[in-house]
Design a protein around this motif. Structure first.
Motif, mmCIF file in Angstrom:
data_model
loop_
_atom_site.group_PDB
_atom_site.id
_atom_site.type_symbol
_atom_site.label_atom_id
_atom_site.label_comp_id
_atom_site.label_asym_id
_atom_site.label_seq_id
_atom_site.Cartn_x
_atom_site.Cartn_y
_atom_site.Cartn_z
ATOM 1 N N PRO A 108 1.068 -1.254 0.458
ATOM 2 C CA PRO A 108 -0.076 0.322 0.180
ATOM 3 C C PRO A 108 1.036 1.149 0.301
ATOM 4 O O PRO A 108 1.468 1.180 0.509
ATOM 5 C CB PRO A 108 -1.247 0.033 1.124
ATOM 6 N N SER A 109 0.462 2.022 -1.379
ATOM 7 C CA SER A 109 0.752 3.487 -1.419
ATOM 8 C C SER A 109 1.465 4.193 0.080
ATOM 9 O O SER A 109 0.293 4.197 0.731
ATOM 10 C CB SER A 109 0.763 4.238 -2.009
ATOM 11 N N ARG A 110 2.226 5.272 0.471
ATOM 12 C CA ARG A 110 2.764 6.266 1.853
ATOM 13 C C ARG A 110 2.108 7.337 0.663
ATOM 14 O O ARG A 110 2.237 8.527 1.612
ATOM 15 C CB ARG A 110 3.701 6.186 2.591
ATOM 16 N N GLU A 111 2.081 7.559 -0.143
ATOM 17 C CA GLU A 111 1.459 8.801 -0.865
ATOM 18 C C GLU A 111 0.245 9.078 -1.166
ATOM 19 O O GLU A 111 -0.260 7.990 -0.766
ATOM 20 C CB GLU A 111 2.053 9.226 -2.332
ATOM 21 N N ILE A 112 -0.362 9.958 -1.315
ATOM 22 C CA ILE A 112 -1.731 10.305 -2.232
ATOM 23 C C ILE A 112 -1.713 10.577 -3.564
ATOM 24 O O ILE A 112 -0.668 11.490 -3.831
ATOM 25 C CB ILE A 112 -2.074 11.821 -1.350
ATOM 26 N N LYS A 113 -2.138 9.899 -4.377
ATOM 27 C CA LYS A 113 -1.337 9.950 -6.104
ATOM 28 C C LYS A 113 -2.910 10.368 -6.931
ATOM 29 O O LYS A 113 -3.799 10.557 -5.889
ATOM 30 C CB LYS A 113 -1.849 8.150 -6.306
ATOM 31 N N ILE A 114 -2.846 11.272 -7.619
ATOM 32 C CA ILE A 114 -3.665 11.532 -8.337
ATOM 33 C C ILE A 114 -5.247 10.623 -9.186
ATOM 34 O O ILE A 114 -6.191 11.509 -8.939
ATOM 35 C CB ILE A 114 -3.020 11.671 -10.095
ATOM 36 N N ASP A 115 -4.934 9.355 -9.024
ATOM 37 C CA ASP A 115 -6.347 8.778 -8.785
ATOM 38 C C ASP A 115 -7.442 9.077 -7.521
ATOM 39 O O ASP A 115 -8.458 9.220 -8.173
ATOM 40 C CB ASP A 115 -6.143 7.747 -8.743
ATOM 41 N N ALA A 116 -7.104 9.055 -6.460
ATOM 42 C CA ALA A 116 -7.591 9.649 -5.691
ATOM 43 C C ALA A 116 -8.389 11.325 -5.529
ATOM 44 O O ALA A 116 -9.763 11.495 -4.745
ATOM 45 C CB ALA A 116 -7.039 10.290 -4.026
#
Length: 345
Positions: A108-116
């Motif tokens: 699971p990513s620790r970033e907030i990504k563009i899809d979200a």
């Protein structure tokens, strides 16, 4: 005055609600004091259908009940997949939330990504289901990657309708300056010691005063350390055990926490070397005299490099043996002979 699970947030909450003049607030301050909790309280207050005279949420209306059940149609959170479960918003769903992603082995990513952010933008453009505000909480805001942050920026500049944002950050300097400039800052400081100790005791934390100091005055972090297995006796014994070269002193902690603990010990030893009291350890747990700071600076640089890779699946036993051995050598070279023999006994 509203009652919160974190009592020290009551005053910052009412102050923020009373002084808010922007559609976007940025809650900022040290980690472990409740930035995310305060952002959620702000969101609930903005959505409440029967707010109190001080503008805080009533906790009883239909909107508040939907909010507490995490099913409010006018509320959305932007948080990294890796934090969803720990923050009470469900298990990580993987990239994009697809079934294929769930079945994959991707961490699971620790970033907030563009899809979200794109999904949030669709939510923001829809009509409010309950006729009041629509609210988005972003935490930690510094987890927005560059593409996601730029996508969010346009909506921060020109929000649709009654859209409001509560961003929360422990590193506001890591945010794009253009995002910071469009948010009204809400500073959140370390809580007073007594309320923090009372809260920790109510959480079942033993010897809360020792662990609160170990966490640098951050009560949520102190609770997390306790739940991770750290006990006050082990903490106060850590300087002596490192001086003895005992790597098992950190065996109950995860690799990132173990490295963090050694960094805090090194920090306090360096403070002693410069004539200042320690920050994280009781005074009687540290050597009284440090004659040379140079060996400690070398150890500190090694720990800093190790911390950058703390999440990697390295052999923890071997790594900790190496770091503790270097710490033992640094302490031996830094202390005069008599205090050294006393601490190593």
């Amino acid at each position: 005055m509203v009652t919160t699970e974190l009592p020290w947030l009551a005053e910052p909450l009412t102050r923020a609600l009373a002084t808010a003049r922007s559609h976007a607030l940025l809650v900022q301050g040290p980690a472990g004091v409740g930035q995310f909790d305060l952002a959620l309280l702000l969101a609930q207050a903005w959505l409440c259908e029967s707010p109190r005279p001080d503008h805080t949420a009533c906790g009883e209306c239909a909107s508040c009940k939907l909010f507490h059940s995490r099913t409010h149609p006018d509320f959305q959170v932007l948080i990294p997949e890796a934090l969803r479960e720990s923050l009470g918003f469900g298990a990580p769903e993987g990239e994009g939330g697809s079934a294929e992603a769930k079945a994959s082995k991707t961490k699971p990513s620790r970033e907030i990504k563009i899809d979200a952010v794109r999904a949030m933008l669709s939510f923001a453009l829809s009509t409010s289901a309950r006729g009041r505000a629509k609210v988005v909480v972003v935490y930690p805001a510094e987890a927005l990657n560059t593409v996601a942050a730029n996508a969010l920026l346009k909506t921060l500049e020109e929000p649709a309708g009654q859209l409001r944002f509560a961003l929360a950050s422990t590193s506001p300097e890591a945010l794009l300056p253009t995002i910071r400039s469009r948010c009204q800052p809400v500073p959140l400081a370390l809580p007073a010691r007594e309320p923090a100790l009372q809260w920790l005791a109510a959480q079942g934390v033993e010897s809360p005063e020792v662990l609160l100091d170990a966490a640098g005055g951050r009560p949520q972090e102190a609770r997390d350390w306790f739940e991770a297995g750290l006990r006050a006796a082990a903490w106060t014994q850590l300087p002596r055990r490192v001086a003895q070269g005992d790597a098992t002193a950190l065996a109950d902690l995860s690799q990132p926490r173990a490295i963090d603990a050694l960094q805090r010990l090194c920090h306090d030893l360096l403070r002693r070397a410069h004539g200042a009291p320690g920050s994280f350890f009781p005074a009687d747990a540290l050597p009284k005299t440090i004659e040379r700071a140079a060996p400690l600076h070398e150890w500190e640089a090694t720990l800093r490099r190790a911390a950058r890779h703390a999440e990697h699946p390295l052999n923890q036993g071997l790594l900790m043996e190496s770091l503790v051995s270097q710490g033992q050598q640094a302490m031996r070279e830094a202390m005069p002979a008599t205090p050294r023999r006393t601490l190593e006994r």
